[in-house]
Design an enzyme around this catalytic site. Structure first.
Site, PDB file in Angstrom:
ATOM      1  N   HIS A   1      52.333 -34.677 -42.239  1.00 32.57           N
ATOM      2  CA  HIS A   1      51.282 -35.449 -42.927  1.00 32.57           C
ATOM      3  C   HIS A   1      49.953 -34.698 -42.823  1.00 32.57           C
ATOM      4  O   HIS A   1      49.211 -34.573 -43.790  1.00 32.57           O
ATOM      5  CB  HIS A   1      51.100 -36.838 -42.304  1.00 32.57           C
ATOM      6  CG  HIS A   1      52.352 -37.658 -42.253  1.00 32.57           C
ATOM      7  ND1 HIS A   1      52.480 -38.764 -41.457  1.00 32.57           N
ATOM      8  CD2 HIS A   1      53.532 -37.513 -42.891  1.00 32.57           C
ATOM      9  CE1 HIS A   1      53.688 -39.279 -41.620  1.00 32.57           C
ATOM     10  NE2 HIS A   1      54.343 -38.544 -42.481  1.00 32.57           N
TER      11      HIS A   1
ATOM     12  N   ARG B   1      65.127 -42.677 -54.655  1.00 31.52           N
ATOM     13  CA  ARG B   1      65.556 -43.967 -54.128  1.00 31.52           C
ATOM     14  C   ARG B   1      64.403 -44.926 -53.867  1.00 31.52           C
ATOM     15  O   ARG B   1      64.526 -46.113 -53.980  1.00 31.52           O
ATOM     16  CB  ARG B   1      66.329 -43.776 -52.819  1.00 31.52           C
ATOM     17  CG  ARG B   1      67.696 -43.230 -53.031  1.00 31.52           C
ATOM     18  CD  ARG B   1      68.249 -42.709 -51.734  1.00 31.52           C
ATOM     19  NE  ARG B   1      67.377 -41.675 -51.214  1.00 31.52           N
ATOM     20  CZ  ARG B   1      67.407 -41.248 -49.961  1.00 31.52           C
ATOM     21  NH1 ARG B   1      68.235 -41.785 -49.099  1.00 31.52           N
ATOM     22  NH2 ARG B   1      66.611 -40.300 -49.552  1.00 31.52           N
TER      23      ARG B   1
ATOM     24  N   CYS C   1      61.638 -34.679 -40.031  1.00 32.89           N
ATOM     25  CA  CYS C   1      61.065 -33.397 -39.611  1.00 32.89           C
ATOM     26  C   CYS C   1      59.670 -33.227 -40.235  1.00 32.89           C
ATOM     27  O   CYS C   1      59.243 -34.023 -41.072  1.00 32.89           O
ATOM     28  CB  CYS C   1      61.991 -32.257 -40.014  1.00 32.89           C
ATOM     29  SG  CYS C   1      62.183 -32.084 -41.802  1.00 32.89           S
TER      30      CYS C   1
ATOM     31  N   ALA D   1      59.738 -33.113 -43.874  1.00 30.68           N
ATOM     32  CA  ALA D   1      59.923 -34.443 -44.470  1.00 30.68           C
ATOM     33  C   ALA D   1      58.586 -35.174 -44.580  1.00 30.68           C
ATOM     34  O   ALA D   1      58.315 -35.846 -45.574  1.00 30.68           O
ATOM     35  CB  ALA D   1      60.903 -35.269 -43.641  1.00 30.68           C
TER      36      ALA D   1
HETATM   37  S1  SF4 Z   1      65.583 -30.936 -43.523  1.00 29.78           S
HETATM   38 FE1  SF4 Z   1      65.214 -28.727 -43.739  1.00 29.78          FE
HETATM   39  S2  SF4 Z   1      63.146 -28.460 -42.939  1.00 29.78           S
HETATM   40 FE2  SF4 Z   1      63.845 -30.455 -42.161  1.00 29.78          FE
HETATM   41  S3  SF4 Z   1      64.778 -30.028 -40.127  1.00 29.78           S
HETATM   42 FE3  SF4 Z   1      66.426 -29.921 -41.668  1.00 29.78          FE
HETATM   43  S4  SF4 Z   1      66.523 -27.715 -42.181  1.00 29.78           S
HETATM   44 FE4  SF4 Z   1      64.525 -28.057 -41.217  1.00 29.78          FE
END
Ligand code: SF4
Length: 200
Positions: free
Chosen positions: A191, A93, A59, A62
C-alpha cells in the site's frame, strides 16, 4: 467418521517436520495449537513472509497491485511476473465499475508478462518492454503502471529503467512499483509503495 479429538500439538509437529530446519524454527512460533488449560498462547505474527511458505497474509505485490492501484479503472496495471501472480490479483470478483466519460475500464483484464523459466534465466526486461508496447497498441491508455513480483526481485530486472524508456517512447505516463511479494511484513508495505508512486 472418526470421533477422536484432534491433537493440535501433534498436527503442528507433523507440519513443521516437513520444513527445512531454519524455516521450521521460525514457523513454529507462528503456529499456536490453541488454548491449553485456560492459557491463551501468544502467536508470532508481525514478521516478514518467508518466500515459498504459504501464509495467511497477502504479499506486498498483492497490496500494491491488488488493493491500491489495481482498482483504478482507467490505467493499465501490468504485472511483471509469472501468470499466477496476475491471476491471484485479478479483480473481477470484487471490483466492478462502469467506464467513465473517457470510455476506459481496464478492470476486467489481467495484464501480465507471463514470465517463464526462460525469462528467469535470461532476464525479462525485453519482454516487459514488449508487453507495455502491446498494451499501448491495443488499448491506448493514458497511463501504464508496472508491478514487480518475487522472481523479478530475485533476478534484478530494472523495471524502472524500462518504464522510463517506454514513457519516453510512447509519450504517456509509465511508472513502476518495486513491490516484490516478499518485500514487507504484509501487504501493507505494498500500500505504501503504491501510494508513494502515485504521489510521485
Ligand atoms: S503472488 Fe507473486 S509476488 Fe506475491 S508472494 Fe506469490 S510469487 Fe510473490
Amino acid at each position: 467418521m472418526s470421533t477422536k479429538p484432534m491433537n493440535t500439538e501433534e498436527i503442528k509437529k507433523e507440519l513443521i517436520a516437513r520444513m527445512p530446519t531454519k524455516v521450521a524454527r521460525k514457523r513454529a512460533k507462528a503456529m499456536t495449537p490453541g488454548a491449553q488449560g485456560g492459557e491463551i498462547p501468544e502467536i508470532q505474527a508481525n514478521v516478514r513472509t518467508i518466500p515459498g511458505i504459504i501464509t495467511q497474509r497477502g504479499c506486498t505485490y498483492a497490496g500494491c497491485k491488488g488493493v491500491v492501484l489495481g482498482p483504478s479503472r482507467d490505467i493499465v496495471n501490468l504485472t511483471h511476473g509469472p501468470i499466477g501472480c496476475g491471476f491471484y490479483s485479478w479483480l473481477t470478483r470484487r471490483n466492478q465499475t462502469d467506464a467513465g466519460p473517457d470510455g476506459d475500464n481496464f478492470i476486467p483484464y489481467s495484464f501480465s508478462t507471463d514470465m517463464t523459466e526462460h525469462d528467469i534465466v535470461f532476464g525479462g526486461m525485453k519482454k516487459l518492454a514488449a508487453a507495455i508496447q502491446e498494451a499501448y497498441d491495443n488499448f491506448h491508455p493514458k497511463a501504464i503502471s508496472v508491478f514487480s513480483t518475487c522472481p523479478v526481485g530475485l533476478i534484478g530486472d530494472d523495471i524502472h529503467a524500462v518504464a522510463r524508456q517506454m514513457q519516453e517512447k510512447l509519450g504517456i505516463t509509465v511508472f513502476a512499483n518495486s513491490c516484490e511479494g516478499y518485500k514487507g511484513v504484509s501487504q501493507s508495505a505494498g500500500h505504501h509503495i503504491a501510494n508513494n508512486q502515485i504521489m510521485k
